[in-house]
Structure formats: structure tokens, C-alpha cells
Motif scaffolding. Structure first.
Motif, PDB file in Angstrom:
ATOM      1  N   ASN A  52     -18.238  31.156  77.890  1.00  0.00           N
ATOM      2  CA  ASN A  52     -17.671  29.819  77.905  1.00  0.00           C
ATOM      3  C   ASN A  52     -17.696  29.052  76.809  1.00  0.00           C
ATOM      4  O   ASN A  52     -16.812  28.270  76.229  1.00  0.00           O
ATOM      5  CB  ASN A  52     -18.741  29.030  78.947  1.00  0.00           C
ATOM      6  CG  ASN A  52     -18.463  29.611  80.478  1.00  0.00           C
ATOM      7  OD1 ASN A  52     -17.408  30.322  80.654  1.00  0.00           O
ATOM      8  ND2 ASN A  52     -19.491  29.656  81.353  1.00  0.00           N
ATOM      9  N   ARG A  71     -11.905  36.799  83.069  1.00  0.00           N
ATOM     10  CA  ARG A  71     -11.963  36.362  84.287  1.00  0.00           C
ATOM     11  C   ARG A  71     -12.035  37.631  85.201  1.00  0.00           C
ATOM     12  O   ARG A  71     -12.395  37.752  86.296  1.00  0.00           O
ATOM     13  CB  ARG A  71     -10.908  35.279  84.689  1.00  0.00           C
ATOM     14  CG  ARG A  71     -10.903  35.020  86.396  1.00  0.00           C
ATOM     15  CD  ARG A  71      -9.751  33.976  86.454  1.00  0.00           C
ATOM     16  NE  ARG A  71      -9.508  33.673  87.727  1.00  0.00           N
ATOM     17  CZ  ARG A  71      -8.652  34.459  88.471  1.00  0.00           C
ATOM     18  NH1 ARG A  71      -7.910  35.334  88.060  1.00  0.00           N
ATOM     19  NH2 ARG A  71      -8.241  34.108  89.732  1.00  0.00           N
ATOM     20  N   GLU A  72     -10.979  38.463  84.809  1.00  0.00           N
ATOM     21  CA  GLU A  72     -10.747  39.681  85.601  1.00  0.00           C
ATOM     22  C   GLU A  72     -11.948  40.820  85.452  1.00  0.00           C
ATOM     23  O   GLU A  72     -11.955  41.568  86.333  1.00  0.00           O
ATOM     24  CB  GLU A  72      -9.371  40.165  85.439  1.00  0.00           C
ATOM     25  CG  GLU A  72      -8.102  39.287  85.790  1.00  0.00           C
ATOM     26  CD  GLU A  72      -8.299  38.981  87.288  1.00  0.00           C
ATOM     27  OE1 GLU A  72      -8.759  39.853  88.002  1.00  0.00           O
ATOM     28  OE2 GLU A  72      -7.680  37.666  87.481  1.00  0.00           O
TER      29      GLU A  72
END
Length: 217
Positions: free
Chosen positions: A109, A86-87
Motif C-alpha cells: 500500500n 490484488r490478484e
């Protein structure tokens, strides 16, 4: 002893975070060095490092033969891995196409979903065991640290759209960094959890021996 050593480590890590925060506040609000909280800036890179370290600690702890909470540790490692992706914008990095495929978009995902399903299937097949382990975790410092981390992340998300506040992104990124520091402490706490039952058992055995000896006297 366990809680005391964890408190010392926690105080040291939080002290380092506080010192870094003070330096960053000076750079941002005095020196106007906004790049500190930009994409791929200092704060985001530190966040990625903390998540990688936490993920490795959870994963390596799960490989220890004496652990009965392997699945919970692997779930925590997967959570750190998900936060890391995510980062980090993997698609913007100069890496192999395969890493871009599994580290971004649909590939990312799909891997996270499959790993989560696998963990859930194993947990359901050993429901009684992992129910007891989960209840033990909820009473441990690990759960408290994860809870504080979640609260910190939600608080940081508030500043994302607080455009009226000068350097609002700094507050967001700073709180995210604190949240990942707390996750790092949770990984260290989880690693030490295996020692506490052994110490308690040893103390119980010693007390039993002393009681028996007193009885004989």
C-alpha cells in the motif's frame, strides 16, 4: 490503418478469450472441474499473466523517446501493477522476504501510494501539457477499452456474493479475465497511438505537396 490493425489484434485476442471461455465452461459445468476458478487456479494465473504483460507494455512504451504521454503510460502501468498485487497473494508464495514486504500488506500500500503521489506531483507541475494529453486519451480507443474493463470488473464483482448461482465464482473470475484482456488491448492501443499522429502529418504533407503541384500546373 491504425484502427484497422487494432481491430485485427483485438478480434484475435478476444477470439482466443472466447475459445478459452468455452473450454472452461465445458470443464466446469460438464466435467465439474471447479479447480479452474479456485485460488491460484487456471483463471487467476492467466489474469496475473495478462496484467504483467500489460504492465510491461505500458512501461516499455513510456521509455520510447518520441512519447509525449510518458506519465499517463506510467500511471497505466502502475494501475496494472496494483491489479496484479490484488490478484496474487505474494505472502503465500515461496519468494524472498523483501518481495513479500513490498508486495503485500502495508509495504504494498505504501509503495502504491508513494508512486501515485509522485505521478500526481509531476502531472501538476506540467498541468497544461498533461491536460491536453489526457483529453487526447479520452478520445482514443485506450479510454474506451479501460471503460469497458471497469464495467466488466464491476459486473464480475456482482457474482462474488451470488451464492444461489451454481459456480458463481466462475462467472466472477471469467469476467475479471475479460476485463484484463481489455486492459491488454488498451496497452497495445496506447503503444500504437504514437504512430497515428505521424501518419496524419505525413498524409497532410503529401496533400499539401499535391495541392502546390496542381497550382503550378
Amino acid at each position: 490503418m491504425f484502427r484497422r490493425s487494432l481491430a485485427v489484434v483485438g478480434a484475435t485476442v478476444l477470439g482466443a478469450w472466447l475459445a478459452l471461455t468455452i473450454v472452461c465452461v465445458y470443464l466446469v459445468f460438464v466435467k465439474e472441474q471447479s479447480m479452474v476458478y479456485y485460488e491460484n487456479g487456471l483463471l487467476e494465473n492467466l489474469q496475473a499473466v495478462l496484467l504483467v504483460v500489460s504492465c510491461l507494455i505500458f512501461f516499455l512504451t513510456a521509455l520510447m523517446n518520441e512519447r509525449n504521454d510518458k506519465l499517463i503510460l506510467l500511471a497505466c502501468a502502475l494501475l496494472c501493477y496494483g491489479f496484479f498485487l490484488r490478484e496474487v497473494d505474494v505472502e503465500r508464495l515461496d519468494v524472498h522476504a523483501f518481495l513479500v514486504l513490498i508486495g503485500s500488506g502495508m509495504g504494498r500500500n505504501l509503495i502504491l501510494l508513494l508512486a501515485t503521489i509522485l505521478i500526481l506531483v509531476v502531472a501538476i507541475r506540467n498541468f497544461a501539457h498533461y491536460w491536453q494529453e489526457s483529453m487526447a486519451y479520452l478520445r482514443s480507443p485506450v479510454a474506451l477499452l479501460f471503460l469497458l474493463s471497469a464495467v466488466t470488473l464491476f459486473t464480475g464483482a456482482y457474482f462474488e456474493d451470488a451464492n444461489a448461482l451454481p459456480h458463481h465464482e466462475f462467472f466472477e473470475e471469467g469476467l475479471e479475465l475479460l476485463a484484463y484482456v481489455l486492459i491488454l488491448l488498451a496497452s497495445l492501443a496506447a503503444r500504437k497511438l504514437v504512430r497515428e499522429p505521424a501518419q496524419v502529418a505525413l498524409q497532410t504533407a503529401e496533400q499539401t505537396d499535391l495541392s502546390q503541384n496542381d497550382g503550378r500546373i
